[in-house]
Design a protein around this motif. Structure first.
Motif, short mmCIF file in Angstrom:
data_model
loop_
_atom_site.label_atom_id
_atom_site.label_comp_id
_atom_site.label_asym_id
_atom_site.label_seq_id
_atom_site.Cartn_x
_atom_site.Cartn_y
_atom_site.Cartn_z
N ARG A 38 0.86 -1.19 0.00
CA ARG A 38 0.00 0.00 0.00
C ARG A 38 0.89 1.23 0.00
O ARG A 38 2.05 1.17 0.39
N GLN A 259 -11.44 -10.11 1.18
CA GLN A 259 -11.30 -8.73 0.66
C GLN A 259 -12.60 -7.94 0.62
O GLN A 259 -12.61 -6.77 0.93
N ASP A 297 -8.50 -10.61 5.46
CA ASP A 297 -8.11 -9.26 5.04
C ASP A 297 -9.31 -8.64 4.32
O ASP A 297 -10.00 -9.33 3.57
N PHE A 298 -9.49 -7.32 4.53
CA PHE A 298 -10.58 -6.62 3.86
C PHE A 298 -10.07 -5.32 3.27
O PHE A 298 -9.23 -4.65 3.87
N PHE A 328 -8.17 -2.56 5.44
CA PHE A 328 -7.41 -1.44 4.85
C PHE A 328 -8.31 -0.60 3.95
O PHE A 328 -9.24 -1.12 3.36
N LYS A 329 -7.92 0.67 3.82
CA LYS A 329 -8.55 1.50 2.79
C LYS A 329 -7.88 1.16 1.47
O LYS A 329 -6.65 0.98 1.43
N1 5AD Z 1 -4.96 -1.32 -1.25
C1 5AD Z 1 -5.35 -1.71 -0.02
N2 5AD Z 1 -5.07 -2.92 0.49
C2 5AD Z 1 -4.37 -3.77 -0.28
N3 5AD Z 1 -3.95 -5.03 -0.05
C3 5AD Z 1 -3.27 -5.45 -1.13
N4 5AD Z 1 -3.22 -4.50 -2.06
C4 5AD Z 1 -3.91 -3.44 -1.56
C5 5AD Z 1 -4.24 -2.16 -2.05
N5 5AD Z 1 -3.87 -1.76 -3.27
C6 5AD Z 1 -4.27 -5.77 1.17
C7 5AD Z 1 -5.11 -7.01 0.84
C8 5AD Z 1 -4.13 -8.13 1.03
C9 5AD Z 1 -3.24 -7.56 2.13
C10 5AD Z 1 -1.91 -8.21 2.27
O1 5AD Z 1 -3.07 -6.21 1.77
O2 5AD Z 1 -6.17 -7.08 1.78
O3 5AD Z 1 -4.74 -9.34 1.39
#
Ligand code: 5AD
Ligand code: SF4
Length: 440
Positions: A38, A259, A297-298, A328-329
Motif C-alpha cells: 500500500r 477482501q 483481510d478486507f 485497509f482503505k
Molecule cells: N490497497 C489496499 N489494500 C491492499 N492489499 C493489497 N493491495 C492493496 C491495495 N492496493 C491488502 C489485501 C491483502 C493484504 C496483504 O493487503 O487485503 O490481502
C-alpha cells in the motif's frame, strides 16, 4: 515474508563478519527491507532513508567510519531507478529475488563502483543459494515454501514485485524444517503469498500439494505446531480442508482473506469467487474442525464500491464471525488494473467512515471470541518474557497472545493455561498445576 527475508540476509552476511545490531547509528551497513503493498508502507521508504542518511553523516563526522546504505524488498523492485535518483547516497538497491547476491553486490559497492542495482528475476531461484545454517533459531519461526503469485487481483502489486508463483521442493523444505527443529524451533509457520497454491516437487518428481507437505512436516519429531499463511479461497482444496481435521499439529487457525463481500466488487477485484462460495468453504472447514478460528483481510473503498456493496461486506463479516482480521482503505498502486479506474475512485472521507464501521464490527467479534475463553484450559506455547516481573507471553492454538505468571525456564514448553480474562488483543491466565513438564 519480509521478516523471513531479513533473517536470510543476516545469514548470508554473517560469514562476511556482519552481525545484527539494535543500535542503527553504530551500524556499518543498514538494509531497509521495504514493502510496496500500500502507498503508506512504500512512502515510509523515503522518510526512513532520510533518517539513515543523517546517521551516516553523523558517523562520518565523529570519525566512527562509513555506513553502507541498501534498499531491499518490493519498493526496491518496483521503484529501483527512482530510489537511486532521488536518494543518490544509497549504495545498493535490490529486489526480493536477488538478495542471495548480497556478497557480490557488497564487493562492487565497496570497490566504489557506484550505485549497485539488481532487480532481476533470476532463472535459478535464490533458495538454491541461501546458506544452510541460520545464525539465530527462533522458537516460533517462519519458513518460506512458496513465493510470488499468478492470481492478479486487480488491486495488488504482488504479482509484479514478487513475480510468478514458485514452490520450493519438498526435500529442501523438510531439511530446512529439520534443522530449525534441531536448533530449538517448536512452531513453524509456512509462508507464501499464495501458500495454498503450493505445488513443490517431491523426490519422485511429482508435485506435492500443501496438504501433503503438511503431512510430511508433521512427521518431524519435536515439531509441536504448524501453521500456514496466506491462503486464497480458490485453493482451499478438499485435502487441505481435511488436514485441519487429520493433522494434530496443524493449528486451528486460518488466515483466509476475502477482501470484500459484494459479488460485483469481488468480480471487479478479479478474485474469481463469490461471497456464497467463500461462505461454503468456511462451512466445510468448520465441519472438519469446528473450533477453527478465522482471520481475514478486507479492503474498503475499492473503485466503484457503493453503500450497498459495503453493506454486503459487513453482512459477510457477520455471517463468518472472525476471530481477528486486518482491514485497509483501498490504495491505488501504480501499474495495477484497479489504479486505472480513475472515474470510480471513492473519496477519502467515505473510505475512512467505512473502515471505521468495519473495524468496529471486527473488533467486537475479536473481543467476543477472546472473552469466550474465560474459564477454559488451553495449551499455550510459552515464547518469551513479558515486561512485568515474572511474566511470560505465549501463544494459544488460535494465535492469541496469552499473558501469565511463570518462571522463565519454562520458555519453549507447551503449558496448559486456565484463562481468566479475554481482552481486546490478548488473553490472561494462570498455569494449571502440573500443566507443564519441567524436564525437556
Ligand atoms: N490497497 C489496499 N489494500 C491492499 N492489499 C493489497 N493491495 C492493496 C491495495 N492496493 C491488502 C489485501 C491483502 C493484504 C496483504 O493487503 O487485503 O490481502
Ligand atoms: Fe495479491 Fe493475494 Fe491477490 Fe495474489 S492472491 S494478487 S498476493 S491479493
Amino acid at each position: 515474508m519480509n521478516v523471513y527475508d531479513s533473517d536470510r540476509m543476516a545469514d548470508i552476511l554473517s560469514p562476511l563478519g556482519y552481525d545484527l545490531t539494535d543500535k542503527p547509528q553504530s551500524a556499518d551497513m543498514a538494509i531497509l527491507n521495504t514493502c510496496h503493498i500500500r502507498e503508506k508502507a512504500s512512502e515510509k521508504t523515503f522518510s526512513e532513508l532520510g533518517v539513515l542518511r543523517k546517521m551516516r553523516e553523523e558517523r562520518k563526522k565523529t570519525g566512527d567510519g562509513d555506513m553502507i546504505i541498501a534498499v531491499a524488498g518490493c519498493v526496491a523492485q518496483a521503484e529501483g531507478e527512482e530510489i537511486m535518483k532521488r536518494a543518490p547516497f544509497v549504495d545498493m538497491v535490490f529486489g526480493p529475488q536477488s538478495y542471495h547476491k548480497l556478497p557480490e553486490m557488497l564487493a562492487a559497492a565497496s570497490r566504489g563502483a557506484g550505485q549497485v542495482l539488481d532487480t532481476d528475476f533470476p532463472v535459478e531461484p535464490k533458495f538454491d543459494h541461501l546458506p544452510a545454517e541460520a545464525i539465530d533459531t527462533k522458537l516460533s519461526a517462519f519458513l518460506t515454501v512458496q513465493e510470488g503469485c499468478d492470481k492478479f487481483c486487480a488491486f495488488c502489486v504482488v504479482p509484479y514485485t514478487r513475480g510468478a508463483e514458485f514452490s520450493r521442493a519438498t526435500d529442501d523444505i523438510l531439511s530446512e524444517a529439520k534443522r530449525m527443529v534441531a536448533g530449538g524451533t517448536r512452531e513453524i509457520t509456512l509462508l507464501g503469498q499464495n501458500v495454498n497454491a503450493y505445488h513443490g516437487l517431491r523426490k519422485d518428481g511429482k508435485a506435492a500439494s500443501l496438504a501433503e507437505l503438511i503431512q510430511m512436516l508433521a512427521e518431524i519429531d519435536g515439531l509441536e505446531r504448524l501453521r500456514y499463511t496466506t491462503s486464497h479461497p480458490l485453493e482451499m482444496t478438499e485435502d487441505l480442508c481435511r488436514a485441519h481435521r487429520d493433522v494434530d499439529i496443524l493449528m486451528p487457525y486460518l488466515h483466509l482473506p476475502v477482501q470484500a463481500g459484494s459479488d460485483r466488487i469481488l468480480e471487479a477485484m478479479n478474485r474469481r469467487h463469490t461471497g456464497a462460495e467463500y461462505r461454503r468453504i468456511i462451512e466445510k472447514l468448520r465441519s472438519y474442525r469446528p473450533d477453527l478460528a478465522l482471520s481475514g483481510d478486507f479492503i474498503v473503498g475499492f473503485p466503484g464500491e457503493t453503500d450497498q456493496d459495503f453493506e454486503d461486506t459487513l453482512q459477510l463479516v457477520r455471517d463468518v464471525n472472525y476471530a481477528q482480521a486486518y482491514s485497509f482503505k483501498y490504495s491505488p498502486r501504480p501499474g495495477t488494473p484497479a489504479a486505472a479506474l480513475e472515474g470510480q475512485m471513492i473519496p477519502e472521507d467515505v473510505k475512512s467512515e467505512r473502515l471505521a464501521r468495519l473495524q468496529a464490527l471486527l473488533n467486537e467479534q475479536q473481543l467476543a471470541f477472546n472473552q469466550s475463553f474465560k474459564g477454559k484450559e488451553i495449551p499455550v506455547l510459552l515464547e518469551r518474557e513479558g515486561k512485568k516481573e515474572g511474566q511470560l507471553i505465549g501463544r494459544s492454538p488460535y494465535m492469541q497472545s496469552v499473558y501469565l505468571q511463570s518462571p522463565p525456564h519454562r520458555i519453549g514448553r507447551v503449558a496448559t493455561v486456565i484463562i481468566e480474562e479475554g481482552n481486546a488483543n490478548s488473553l490472561r491466565g494462570k498455569l494449571k498445576s502440573g500443566g507443564v513438564a519441567d524436564a525437556a
